[in-house]
Design an enzyme around this catalytic site. Structure first.
Site, short mmCIF file in Angstrom:
data_model
loop_
_atom_site.label_atom_id
_atom_site.label_comp_id
_atom_site.label_asym_id
_atom_site.label_seq_id
_atom_site.Cartn_x
_atom_site.Cartn_y
_atom_site.Cartn_z
N LYS A 113 0.82 -1.22 0.00
CA LYS A 113 0.00 0.00 0.00
C LYS A 113 0.86 1.27 0.00
CE LYS A 113 -4.18 -2.19 1.37
NZ LYS A 113 -3.66 -3.58 1.51
C1 LIG Z 1 -4.20 -4.65 0.87
C2 LIG Z 1 -3.41 -5.90 0.73
C3 LIG Z 1 -3.76 -6.91 -0.19
C4 LIG Z 1 -5.01 -6.84 -1.06
O1 LIG Z 1 -4.93 -5.84 -2.03
P1 LIG Z 1 -6.24 -5.30 -2.78
O2 LIG Z 1 -5.83 -4.13 -3.55
O3 LIG Z 1 -7.22 -4.95 -1.67
O4 LIG Z 1 -6.77 -6.41 -3.61
C5 LIG Z 1 -2.95 -8.03 -0.30
N1 LIG Z 1 -1.87 -8.17 0.48
C6 LIG Z 1 -1.50 -7.24 1.39
C7 LIG Z 1 -0.31 -7.47 2.23
C8 LIG Z 1 -2.25 -6.07 1.54
O5 LIG Z 1 -1.89 -5.14 2.45
#
Ligand SMILES: *Cc1c(COP(=O)(O)O)cnc(C)c1O
Length: 468
Positions: A113
């Site tokens: 993120k």
């Molecule tokens: C947020 C997240 C995901 C999922 O990603 P999306 O964009 O919601 O599909 C997968 N792995 C980790 C470690 C995350 O923080």
């Protein structure tokens, strides 16, 4: 470039109009009116660029209300080796010929993120400064999103963050990551309740329109178009690292929850990046896998949402999924509204036609599902075979990727977090604690800045009033 809603509102908006907004007024999500196409010459030119300059090239196809020199300065401030650990920003780790991890998790909070949120922090500071406005970001988190938002917004002029989290329910490492921030504009509020209580408080405060306007309350949730756009860049960066010519195709497997990450892959593919397959990997919360297999999209209630060892994928509905369905349905806003605005609200599910389901293949989508046992087995086998420790979400991706590999097409698995964030499951799988990145050895013992509050909307509002 102009932006329209997935639910039929054709009012065209510019990038900076939607930057600080959530949903479109008709309840839909924003998408560009079209996907700019990249040709062979463009790919060749971009192949040699540094990540920040590649980001500038891609962003500038979608943003025409920030002067080019400002946008370039923003991407260069964001994607630095100092923040992301390597000059490649998202380096590949080859496991064996034709199979590699793409590391998206070397930012400040060790999860993917950061890739988007760090850019959002710079864009918010820039745009708020230009408008002479301030923004108070209110959010609820059970882990990755909240910390990524705080590390992106810390010290940014014009922005305060009020982040609610369920008291005592995040891992000690995640609590330490968030609560050790001492910046005056970052406020951690631990709520004596569960994540849903936090979410409900955010909704209640946002629905208090007078309060919302008076205190400039905003959010940074995963439906924000700027976050999605930032993520498009690393599909190009991964492709360029995995190939030597534009005639080659690669596939990506994406550990998925809210469909934000893989939706960016869809955008990259729609632009003409030679992606063979986009493989959606889910955990036990397999809303998306079910859709790709059957054409039925059925959201789950909280009783049916499992708490798993890949918790950032524990979702009951995928908030970005509407964007792909809009494209799949030939950008029919009325139909998208009937499905997401009406059928889901009424029955919690919809089903697309057999003909529409057959269309999915044209978009390159595949899917698969992984369980706790699969996760442990994959963490063990990846360690034994390649000497690499992967986190639980990446393990879900690797498990599904193995099932979907095709001869002659390199498969890139997006590494979405570092194993240290989910240490308990790594220890369960390997019997030893995962490695800690330098500088984070003693993070749990740092002083913490957090207030504990009961589940009380008015109390949270008073806290905001006192701290803006
Ligand atoms: C947020 C997240 C995901 C999922 O990603 P999306 O964009 O919601 O599909 C997968 N792995 C980790 C470690 C995350 O923080």
């Amino acid at each position: 470039m102009r932006y329209i809603s997935t639910r039929g509102d054709q009012t065209e908006r510019r990038f900076c109009d939607i930057l600080l907004e959530g949903l479109a007024p008709d309840g839909g999500l924003y998408l560009p009116t079209h996907y700019p196409q990249v040709d062979d010459a463009t790919l060749t030119r971009w192949r040699g660029l540094a990540y920040a300059d590649l980001a500038f090239e891609i962003l500038s196809l979608y943003i025409d209300d920030i002067p080019a020199e400002d946008l370039r300065a923003i991407t260069r401030r964001t994607y630095t080796e100092a923040v992301f650990g390597t000059p490649e920003i998202t380096p590949l780790k080859t496991l064996e010929p034709g199979l590699a991890l793409q590391a998206l998790s070397n930012g400040p909070t060790l999860a993917f993120k950061d890739m988007a949120m760090q850019l959002l922090g710079q864009l918010f500071e820039y745009e708020l400064g230009r408008r002479g406005q301030t923004l108070n970001i209110l959010g609820a988190t059970s882990g990755d999103t909240g910390s990524a938002a705080e590390y992106a917004m810390r010290g940014k002029a014009g922005v305060n963050v009020f982040m609610l989290s369920p008291h005592g329910r995040m891992s000690p490492f995640q609590q330490a990551q968030m609560f050790s921030l001492q910046d005056a504009n970052i406020h951690n509020i631990a709520i004596e309740g569960v994540f849903d209580d936090c979410q409900d408080i955010v909704k209640a405060v946002s629905n208090d329109l007078e309060f919302k306007r008076k205190y400039q309350i905003g959010t940074v949730n995963s439906i924000n178009w700027a976050r999605l756009l930032a993520q498009v860049v690393y599909y190009f960066a991964g492709y360029f690292q995995a190939t030597t010519s534009n005639t080659e195709r690669v596939s990506f497997t994406v550990p998925s929850g809210n469909f934000g990450n893989v939706c960016a892959g869809h955008v990259a593919r729609m632009m003409g990046l030679p992606i063979a397959q986009l493989v959606v990997a889910t955990n036990e919360n397999d809303v998306l896998d079910e859709f790709f297999r059957t054409g039925v999209y059925r959201v789950r209630g909280s009783a049916e949402t499992h708490e798993t060892s890949s918790p950032s994928m524990d979702i009951s509905k995928a908030s970005n999924f509407e964007r792909f369905v809009f494209d799949l349905l030939g950008r029919d806003g009325a139909r998208t509204k009937a499905l997401f605005g009406e059928a889901i609200a009424r029955e919690g599910r919809f089903q697309i036609s057999a003909g529409e389901h057959a269309e999915i293949a044209r978009y390159g989508f595949q899917s698969g599902r992984s369980s706790h046992a699969d996760r442990l087995a994959t963490i063990r086998s990846t360690h034994a075979r390649y000497g690499v420790v992967v986190d639980t979400h990446t393990a879900d991706g690797l498990k599904v990727a193995q099932e979907r590999r095709e001869p002659g097409v390199t498969m890139l698995v997006l590494e979405t977090a570092l194993p240290v964030k989910f240490a308990a499951t790594i220890e369960e799988a390997l019997g030893t604690a995962p490695p800690r990145p330098a500088g984070l050895e003693h993070i749990e013992s740092l002083p913490k800045r957090v207030v504990v509050m009961p589940v009380d909307v008015a109390g949270v509002q008073r806290f905001i009033e006192a701290h803006v």
